[in-house]
Design an enzyme around this catalytic site. Structure first.
Site, PDB file in Angstrom:
ATOM      1  N   ASP A  50       0.866  -1.174   0.000  1.00 54.53           N
ATOM      2  CA  ASP A  50       0.000   0.000   0.000  1.00 54.53           C
ATOM      3  C   ASP A  50       0.902   1.223   0.000  1.00 54.53           C
ATOM      4  O   ASP A  50       1.524   1.549   1.012  1.00 54.53           O
ATOM      5  CB  ASP A  50      -0.895  -0.008   1.247  1.00 54.53           C
ATOM      6  CG  ASP A  50      -1.780   1.230   1.351  1.00 54.53           C
ATOM      7  OD1 ASP A  50      -1.704   2.105   0.455  1.00 54.53           O
ATOM      8  OD2 ASP A  50      -2.533   1.325   2.344  1.00 54.53           O
ATOM      9  N   SER A 128       4.062  11.735 -16.815  1.00 55.00           N
ATOM     10  CA  SER A 128       2.852  11.957 -17.609  1.00 55.00           C
ATOM     11  C   SER A 128       3.018  13.233 -18.430  1.00 55.00           C
ATOM     12  O   SER A 128       3.747  14.149 -18.022  1.00 55.00           O
ATOM     13  CB  SER A 128       1.633  12.094 -16.699  1.00 55.00           C
ATOM     14  OG  SER A 128       0.484  12.480 -17.433  1.00 55.00           O
ATOM     15  N   TYR A 141      -2.693  15.790  -9.553  1.00 56.09           N
ATOM     16  CA  TYR A 141      -2.020  14.864 -10.465  1.00 56.09           C
ATOM     17  C   TYR A 141      -0.917  15.578 -11.234  1.00 56.09           C
ATOM     18  O   TYR A 141       0.216  15.082 -11.322  1.00 56.09           O
ATOM     19  CB  TYR A 141      -3.046  14.261 -11.423  1.00 56.09           C
ATOM     20  CG  TYR A 141      -2.480  13.194 -12.329  1.00 56.09           C
ATOM     21  CD1 TYR A 141      -2.185  11.927 -11.838  1.00 56.09           C
ATOM     22  CD2 TYR A 141      -2.260  13.444 -13.679  1.00 56.09           C
ATOM     23  CE1 TYR A 141      -1.670  10.936 -12.672  1.00 56.09           C
ATOM     24  CE2 TYR A 141      -1.751  12.464 -14.521  1.00 56.09           C
ATOM     25  CZ  TYR A 141      -1.459  11.211 -14.005  1.00 56.09           C
ATOM     26  OH  TYR A 141      -0.943  10.235 -14.825  1.00 56.09           O
TER      27      TYR A 141
END
Length: 244
Positions: A50, A128, A141
Site C-alpha cells: 500500500d 505523464s 495529479y
C-alpha cells in the site's frame, strides 16, 4: 533480444496497464520481475504493498533482495489520479495524491539506491504529459507528475557518477483497461474514440506495449549515455497546436 538475462527488476503497479506491459516486456527479455501493488499478482512475482504507507517502499525492496539477492532495474509506475480543482480538493486528498505519485517513488529510490549502486542499475519513472501540461481538474495529479519529472533529473545528477541512471517516460493517452472502461462509459463511445484519435497527429491513441518498449530501452545497458531525461510518448499530441 535477451537484454536482461540474469537481472532482477521491480515494477510498482505492475499488475495492470502500463506497468503490466513493462513487466511482461522485461520478462520476455530475460529479467526476473517482481511487481508491487495492492494485492497479489498471478502473472509475476507479486508483493502486496500500500503506497500510501511510507513504510511500504523499504519493505518491498527488502523483500526483493531477500528473495532474489539483487536489484538491477526499478520501474516506478504505481500512481493515482483524483479529479478536482484546487478549490475543491481537501488537504487530505492533496496529500494522498502526492504521497502515492511522488513520495512513494522517492522512498522507493531511496531504498533501492544501495542495491542499484552494486549493479550499476537503472531507474525508470512513469511520469505523464500532465507533468508538462494540464487537463481540467487535475491539480494534484499535474503537480505530482511535474515533481516526479524533477526528481528524475535530481537523481540522475546526484548518482550518475555511481553508475546509476534515472529517466522518466511521460505517456499521453494510452489504451489501458482504465481508459478503455472510461471510453465505454461515454454516451457515445464510438464518437469519443473518433474524437480522441483526432487530437493525435498519428490519428490514434497509444498502446501499453509502446510505452513498455521505451521503458525497456531506457533500462537496458544500450542506453548507457542517457540519463536525466523525460521522454514524451503521446503520438505527437503535445506537439500539435489547436486550431486558430
Amino acid at each position: 533480444m535477451r537484454r536482461f538475462e540474469g537481472k532482477v527488476a521491480l515494477v510498482t503497479g505492475g499488475r495492470s496497464g502500463i506497468g503490466q506491459a513493462i513487466a511482461a516486456r522485461l520478462t520476455e527479455e530475460g529479467a526476473r520481475v517482481f511487481t508491487a501493488q495492492r494485492g497479489g499478482d498471478d502473472r509475476f512475482e507479486g508483493i502486496a504493498a500500500d503506497f500510501t504507507d511510507p513504510a511500504a517502499p523499504a519493505q518491498v525492496v527488502a523483500e526483493v533482495i531477500a528473495r532474489a539477492g539483487q536489484l538491477d532495474v526499478l520501474i516506478n509506475n504505481a500512481g493515482m489520479m483524483q479529479e478536482a480543482r484546487v478549490e475543491e480538493m481537501t488537504l487530505d486528498d492533496w496529500q494522498k495524491n502526492l504521497t502515492v505519485n511522488l513520495t512513494a517513488p522517492f522512498l522507493m529510490i531511496q531504498a533501492a539506491l544501495p542495491h542499484l549502486r552494486k549493479t550499476k542499475g537503472s531507474i525508470v519513472n512513469t511520469g505523464s504529459i500532465e507533468g508538462l501540461g494540464s487537463n481540467p481538474g487535475h491539480a494534484a495529479y499535474c503537480a505530482s507528475k511535474a515533481g516526479l519529472h524533477g526528481l528524475t533529473r535530481a537523481v540522475a545528477v546526484d548518482h550518475g557518477a555511481e553508475g546509476i541512471r534515472c529517466n522518466a517516460i511521460a505517456p499521453g493517452w494510452i489504451d489501458t483497461e482504465l481508459n478503455l472502461d472510461f471510453i465505454d462509459s461515454m454516451p457515445d463511445p464510438d464518437a469519443f474514440r473518433r474524437d480522441i484519435g483526432q487530437i493525435h497527429p498519428v490519428a490514434r491513441t497509444g498502446r501499453p506495449e509502446e510505452v513498455a518498449a521505451l521503458a525497456a530501452f531506457l533500462a537496458a545497458e544500450e542506453s548507457g549515455f542517457i540519463t536525466g531525461q523525460v521522454y514524451t510518448v503521446d503520438g505527437g499530441r503535445m506537439a500539435k497546436l489547436s486550431l486558430p
